[in-house]
Design a protein around this motif. Structure first.
Motif, PDB file in Angstrom:
ATOM      1  N   ASP A   1       0.833  -1.206   0.000  1.00  0.00           N
ATOM      2  CA  ASP A   1       0.000   0.000   0.000  1.00  0.00           C
ATOM      3  C   ASP A   1       0.865   1.252   0.000  1.00  0.00           C
ATOM      4  OD1 ASP A   1      -2.335  -1.416  -0.048  1.00  0.00           O
ATOM      5  OD2 ASP A   1      -2.774  -1.200   2.086  1.00  0.00           O
ATOM      6  N   MET A   2       1.918   1.238   0.807  1.00  0.00           N
ATOM      7  CA  MET A   2       2.804   2.386   0.888  1.00  0.00           C
ATOM      8  C   MET A   2       3.483   2.642  -0.461  1.00  0.00           C
ATOM      9  SD  MET A   2       6.172   2.904   3.317  1.00  0.00           S
ATOM     10  CE  MET A   2       7.071   1.621   2.417  1.00  0.00           C
ATOM     11  N   VAL A   3       4.035   1.599  -1.055  1.00  0.00           N
ATOM     12  CA  VAL A   3       4.756   1.747  -2.326  1.00  0.00           C
ATOM     13  C   VAL A   3       3.805   2.136  -3.448  1.00  0.00           C
ATOM     14  CG1 VAL A   3       6.108   0.533  -4.082  1.00  0.00           C
ATOM     15  CG2 VAL A   3       6.580   0.143  -1.654  1.00  0.00           C
ATOM     16  N   ASP A   4       2.652   1.460  -3.532  1.00  0.00           N
ATOM     17  CA  ASP A   4       1.713   1.716  -4.629  1.00  0.00           C
ATOM     18  C   ASP A   4       1.190   3.146  -4.602  1.00  0.00           C
ATOM     19  OD1 ASP A   4       2.085  -0.856  -5.471  1.00  0.00           O
ATOM     20  OD2 ASP A   4       0.226  -1.636  -4.593  1.00  0.00           O
ATOM     21  N   HIS A   5       0.805   3.627  -3.429  1.00  0.00           N
ATOM     22  CA  HIS A   5       0.256   4.984  -3.353  1.00  0.00           C
ATOM     23  C   HIS A   5       1.343   6.042  -3.525  1.00  0.00           C
ATOM     24  CE1 HIS A   5      -3.217   2.856  -1.473  1.00  0.00           C
ATOM     25  NE2 HIS A   5      -3.867   3.731  -2.219  1.00  0.00           N
ATOM     26  N   HIS A   6       2.545   5.728  -3.080  1.00  0.00           N
ATOM     27  CA  HIS A   6       3.654   6.649  -3.341  1.00  0.00           C
ATOM     28  C   HIS A   6       3.897   6.766  -4.849  1.00  0.00           C
ATOM     29  CE1 HIS A   6       7.625   8.539  -3.211  1.00  0.00           C
ATOM     30  NE2 HIS A   6       8.021   7.599  -4.054  1.00  0.00           N
ATOM     31  N   ASN A   7       3.900   5.630  -5.526  1.00  0.00           N
ATOM     32  CA  ASN A   7       4.142   5.645  -6.968  1.00  0.00           C
ATOM     33  C   ASN A   7       3.026   6.372  -7.718  1.00  0.00           C
ATOM     34  OD1 ASN A   7       6.471   4.240  -6.525  1.00  0.00           O
ATOM     35  ND2 ASN A   7       5.706   2.277  -7.243  1.00  0.00           N
ATOM     36  N   LEU A   8       1.798   6.210  -7.241  1.00  0.00           N
ATOM     37  CA  LEU A   8       0.691   6.936  -7.866  1.00  0.00           C
ATOM     38  C   LEU A   8       0.861   8.444  -7.684  1.00  0.00           C
ATOM     39  CD1 LEU A   8      -2.386   4.726  -6.887  1.00  0.00           C
ATOM     40  CD2 LEU A   8      -1.454   5.069  -9.189  1.00  0.00           C
ATOM     41  N   SER A   9       1.343   8.845  -6.514  1.00  0.00           N
ATOM     42  CA  SER A   9       1.532  10.279  -6.279  1.00  0.00           C
ATOM     43  C   SER A   9       2.650  10.829  -7.166  1.00  0.00           C
ATOM     44  CB  SER A   9       1.852  10.541  -4.798  1.00  0.00           C
ATOM     45  OG  SER A   9       3.141  10.078  -4.462  1.00  0.00           O
ATOM     46  N   VAL A  10       3.698  10.031  -7.394  1.00  0.00           N
ATOM     47  CA  VAL A  10       4.791  10.461  -8.269  1.00  0.00           C
ATOM     48  C   VAL A  10       4.291  10.583  -9.710  1.00  0.00           C
ATOM     49  CG1 VAL A  10       7.033   9.810  -9.245  1.00  0.00           C
ATOM     50  CG2 VAL A  10       6.602   9.506  -6.796  1.00  0.00           C
ATOM     51  N   LYS A  11       3.490   9.612 -10.146  1.00  0.00           N
ATOM     52  CA  LYS A  11       2.952   9.659 -11.508  1.00  0.00           C
ATOM     53  C   LYS A  11       2.001  10.843 -11.681  1.00  0.00           C
ATOM     54  CE  LYS A  11       3.403   4.671 -12.202  1.00  0.00           C
ATOM     55  NZ  LYS A  11       2.697   3.370 -12.319  1.00  0.00           N
TER      56      LYS A  11
ATOM     57  N   ALA B   1      -4.257  13.881  -3.290  1.00  0.00           N
ATOM     58  CA  ALA B   1      -5.025  12.741  -2.774  1.00  0.00           C
ATOM     59  C   ALA B   1      -4.122  11.526  -2.581  1.00  0.00           C
ATOM     60  CB  ALA B   1      -6.168  12.416  -3.733  1.00  0.00           C
ATOM     61  N   CYS B   2      -3.324  11.213  -3.603  1.00  0.00           N
ATOM     62  CA  CYS B   2      -2.442  10.044  -3.522  1.00  0.00           C
ATOM     63  C   CYS B   2      -1.357  10.242  -2.472  1.00  0.00           C
ATOM     64  CB  CYS B   2      -1.806   9.776  -4.884  1.00  0.00           C
ATOM     65  SG  CYS B   2      -2.963   9.238  -6.156  1.00  0.00           S
ATOM     66  N   ASN B   3      -0.845  11.454  -2.390  1.00  0.00           N
ATOM     67  CA  ASN B   3       0.215  11.733  -1.421  1.00  0.00           C
ATOM     68  C   ASN B   3      -0.299  11.613   0.009  1.00  0.00           C
ATOM     69  OD1 ASN B   3       3.036  12.601  -1.091  1.00  0.00           O
ATOM     70  ND2 ASN B   3       2.126  14.399  -0.114  1.00  0.00           N
ATOM     71  N   SER B   4      -1.530  12.044   0.233  1.00  0.00           N
ATOM     72  CA  SER B   4      -2.123  11.932   1.571  1.00  0.00           C
ATOM     73  C   SER B   4      -2.292  10.473   1.972  1.00  0.00           C
ATOM     74  CB  SER B   4      -3.478  12.641   1.592  1.00  0.00           C
ATOM     75  OG  SER B   4      -4.104  12.479   2.848  1.00  0.00           O
ATOM     76  N   ILE B   5      -2.793   9.658   1.030  1.00  0.00           N
ATOM     77  CA  ILE B   5      -2.962   8.227   1.319  1.00  0.00           C
ATOM     78  C   ILE B   5      -1.605   7.565   1.516  1.00  0.00           C
ATOM     79  CG2 ILE B   5      -3.827   6.036   0.422  1.00  0.00           C
ATOM     80  CD1 ILE B   5      -5.934   7.633  -1.123  1.00  0.00           C
ATOM     81  N   ALA B   6      -0.618   7.979   0.693  1.00  0.00           N
ATOM     82  CA  ALA B   6       0.726   7.409   0.815  1.00  0.00           C
ATOM     83  C   ALA B   6       1.335   7.732   2.178  1.00  0.00           C
ATOM     84  CB  ALA B   6       1.617   7.939  -0.306  1.00  0.00           C
TER      85      ALA B   6
ATOM     86  N   ASN C   1       3.060   1.618   8.139  1.00  0.00           N
ATOM     87  CA  ASN C   1       4.215   0.754   7.928  1.00  0.00           C
ATOM     88  C   ASN C   1       5.308   1.043   8.958  1.00  0.00           C
ATOM     89  OD1 ASN C   1       5.610  -1.227   6.078  1.00  0.00           O
ATOM     90  ND2 ASN C   1       7.037   0.460   5.921  1.00  0.00           N
ATOM     91  N   PHE C   2       5.530   2.328   9.229  1.00  0.00           N
ATOM     92  CA  PHE C   2       6.558   2.732  10.189  1.00  0.00           C
ATOM     93  C   PHE C   2       6.257   2.204  11.588  1.00  0.00           C
ATOM     94  CE2 PHE C   2       8.036   5.793  13.388  1.00  0.00           C
ATOM     95  CZ  PHE C   2       9.403   5.757  13.160  1.00  0.00           C
ATOM     96  N   PHE C   3       5.034   2.424  12.060  1.00  0.00           N
ATOM     97  CA  PHE C   3       4.706   2.013  13.422  1.00  0.00           C
ATOM     98  C   PHE C   3       4.574   0.497  13.541  1.00  0.00           C
ATOM     99  CE2 PHE C   3       3.315   6.505  13.663  1.00  0.00           C
ATOM    100  CZ  PHE C   3       4.058   6.871  14.779  1.00  0.00           C
ATOM    101  N   ALA C   4       4.207  -0.169  12.442  1.00  0.00           N
ATOM    102  CA  ALA C   4       4.171  -1.632  12.467  1.00  0.00           C
ATOM    103  C   ALA C   4       5.575  -2.193  12.659  1.00  0.00           C
ATOM    104  CB  ALA C   4       3.558  -2.171  11.172  1.00  0.00           C
ATOM    105  N   HIS C   5       6.561  -1.567  12.032  1.00  0.00           N
ATOM    106  CA  HIS C   5       7.931  -2.041  12.179  1.00  0.00           C
ATOM    107  C   HIS C   5       8.526  -1.627  13.530  1.00  0.00           C
ATOM    108  CE1 HIS C   5       7.664  -2.919   7.864  1.00  0.00           C
ATOM    109  NE2 HIS C   5       8.707  -3.705   8.066  1.00  0.00           N
ATOM    110  N   ILE C   6       8.064  -0.527  14.085  1.00  0.00           N
ATOM    111  CA  ILE C   6       8.478  -0.172  15.446  1.00  0.00           C
ATOM    112  C   ILE C   6       7.976  -1.230  16.431  1.00  0.00           C
ATOM    113  CG2 ILE C   6       8.077   1.457  17.346  1.00  0.00           C
ATOM    114  CD1 ILE C   6      10.117   2.499  15.428  1.00  0.00           C
TER     115      ILE C   6
ATOM    116  N   ASP D   1      -0.321   8.240   4.975  1.00  0.00           N
ATOM    117  CA  ASP D   1      -1.004   7.386   5.958  1.00  0.00           C
ATOM    118  C   ASP D   1      -0.429   5.967   5.925  1.00  0.00           C
ATOM    119  OD1 ASP D   1      -2.609   9.466   6.745  1.00  0.00           O
ATOM    120  OD2 ASP D   1      -4.310   8.898   5.486  1.00  0.00           O
ATOM    121  N   ALA D   2      -0.210   5.468   4.700  1.00  0.00           N
ATOM    122  CA  ALA D   2       0.333   4.118   4.556  1.00  0.00           C
ATOM    123  C   ALA D   2       1.754   4.047   5.118  1.00  0.00           C
ATOM    124  CB  ALA D   2       0.328   3.708   3.083  1.00  0.00           C
TER     125      ALA D   2
END
Length: 218
Positions: free
Chosen positions: A64-74, A86-91, A98-103, A93-94
């Motif tokens: 989710d993090m990678v896909d929405h980041h890539n959409l925001s770049v495109k 919109a895409c950057n905001s979702i990215a 991801n960050f807190f899950a790894h923490i 959040d994702a």
């Protein structure tokens, strides 16, 4: 009483390292490194276990993090400011998920540390440790910096350690997919080379290349 039983069980596995040298200071240093290494290895294995028990969740939040980041770049490349926001905001959040899950995942590797500290107090709680300018300190004061150093060095060695090398590869395989795009990927080969040269020279700040696409109205 339960703690006492645990420390008595751990004692023969831990104390031998403190007796490897005739010099008490050297022996204690070796012992601290050994306890730190044991805590690190067990913690890393537990962290891997927790990851693979929840591998679908980690794969999902990473994709989710990678896909929405890539959409925001495109969207940035298409100069679509609304879609980019919109895409950057979702990215974002994702990324936070991801960050807190790894923490939380990293925290699952630390449960061994209190047992190491507890055993040190069990064995050396009556010994006076004197540190210049600080006076008397407990075993935990000496153990924690050694543990941090051992953990750091172990993280550097992990890619070459057989078991942990396999774990690393399986994590990569689990999260395999599209690579995260960079803003330079929107540039032509000629513009990208110019951008990288300017980055190396430090003459311009990132994002000031004239030919770099920028959303309208930004």
């Amino acid at each position: 009483m339960t703690g006492q039983i645990v420390y008595e069980f751990l004692d023969p596995w831990m104390i031998w390292a403190f007796r490897t040298s005739g010099n008490a200071y050297v022996g204690f240093a070796i012992g601290l490194i050994w306890v730190s290494l044991v805590a690190t290895v067990i913690g890393e294995l537990c962290m891997a276990g927790v990851y693979f028990l929840n591998k679908k969740h980690f794969r999902t939040i990473n994709r989710d993090m990678v896909d929405h980041h890539n959409l925001s770049v495109k969207a940035l490349g298409a100069k679509n400011k609304t879609a980019w926001k919109a895409c950057n905001s979702i990215a974002n959040d994702a990324f936070g998920k991801n960050f807190f899950a790894h923490i939380a995942l990293f925290a699952s590797s630390l449960w061994v540390v209190p047992f190491g500290i507890g055993w040190l107090f069990y064995r050396f709680g009556q010994v006076d440790f004197t540190v210049p300018y600080l006076g008397l300190v407990g075993p935990a004061f000496l153990f924690i910096p050694v543990y941090i150093l051992v953990r750091y060095l172990f993280s550097l060695a992990k890619p070459w350690l057989p078991v942990f090398k396999t774990i690393r590869q399986k994590v990569k395989d689990n999260e395999a997919g599209d690579e995260m795009l960079e803003f330079t990927d929107l540039l032509s080969e000629e513009d990208r080379e110019a951008y990288l040269k300017q980055q190396e020279r430090g003459k311009r700040k990132p994002g000031l290349i004239e030919s770099k696409p920028v959303p309208e109205g930004s």
